[in-house]
Design a protein around this motif. Sequence first.
Motif, mmCIF file in Angstrom:
data_model
loop_
_atom_site.group_PDB
_atom_site.id
_atom_site.type_symbol
_atom_site.label_atom_id
_atom_site.label_comp_id
_atom_site.label_asym_id
_atom_site.label_seq_id
_atom_site.Cartn_x
_atom_site.Cartn_y
_atom_site.Cartn_z
ATOM 1 N N GLU A 32 38.175 -40.201 -29.454
ATOM 2 C CA GLU A 32 39.760 -39.495 -29.559
ATOM 3 C C GLU A 32 40.691 -40.752 -29.486
ATOM 4 O OE1 GLU A 32 39.967 -36.332 -27.014
ATOM 5 O OE2 GLU A 32 39.032 -34.828 -28.316
ATOM 6 N N VAL A 35 40.563 -42.972 -32.865
ATOM 7 C CA VAL A 35 41.554 -42.248 -33.624
ATOM 8 C C VAL A 35 43.178 -42.197 -33.304
ATOM 9 C CG1 VAL A 35 41.894 -39.978 -34.944
ATOM 10 C CG2 VAL A 35 39.687 -40.687 -34.394
ATOM 11 N N GLU A 36 43.363 -42.263 -32.459
ATOM 12 C CA GLU A 36 44.689 -42.350 -32.178
ATOM 13 C C GLU A 36 45.194 -43.620 -32.165
ATOM 14 O OE1 GLU A 36 46.746 -40.453 -28.978
ATOM 15 O OE2 GLU A 36 45.208 -38.890 -28.634
ATOM 16 N N GLN A 38 44.216 -46.001 -34.199
ATOM 17 C CA GLN A 38 44.264 -46.126 -35.601
ATOM 18 C C GLN A 38 45.325 -45.475 -36.273
ATOM 19 O OE1 GLN A 38 43.017 -48.744 -36.262
ATOM 20 N NE2 GLN A 38 40.742 -48.852 -36.709
ATOM 21 N N LYS A 39 45.649 -44.481 -35.844
ATOM 22 C CA LYS A 39 46.869 -43.736 -36.317
ATOM 23 C C LYS A 39 48.238 -44.278 -35.931
ATOM 24 C CE LYS A 39 45.274 -38.886 -36.509
ATOM 25 N NZ LYS A 39 45.393 -37.518 -35.898
#
Length: 117
Positions: A32, A35-36, A38-39
């Motif tokens: 998680e 992913v955060e 990279q966002k």
Amino acid sequence: MTGLIQHHHGRVVDAPGDNLLAEFSSVVDAVECAVEIQKELKNRNTELPENRRMEFRIGVNLGDVIEEGTNIYGDGVNIAARVQSLADGGGICISEQPLIRSRPNSLWAMSIWVNKQ
């Protein structure tokens, strides 16, 4: 990035050069967080000229680590470093181990490398 890592119950172990090594006690938290990160970087990059954008490659691996003081070493870290090299800039690569094994109280080594293209 440190704030996101801490928010996901991880800790930054080391940050030599353009690298960053973090550990998590939960693979869910590690993924998680990846992913955060990279966002967040994608959002920041859209505001920058192309020649100023930075892309990170992230590798996540479950493996045994050796703790010495505040540092960690071992196959878990080495494989995470190799796995990240398989990711595209702005991508995440997860080794097979987190997908097939689940052990309580394991340390998850997530290594993050900056790849400015």
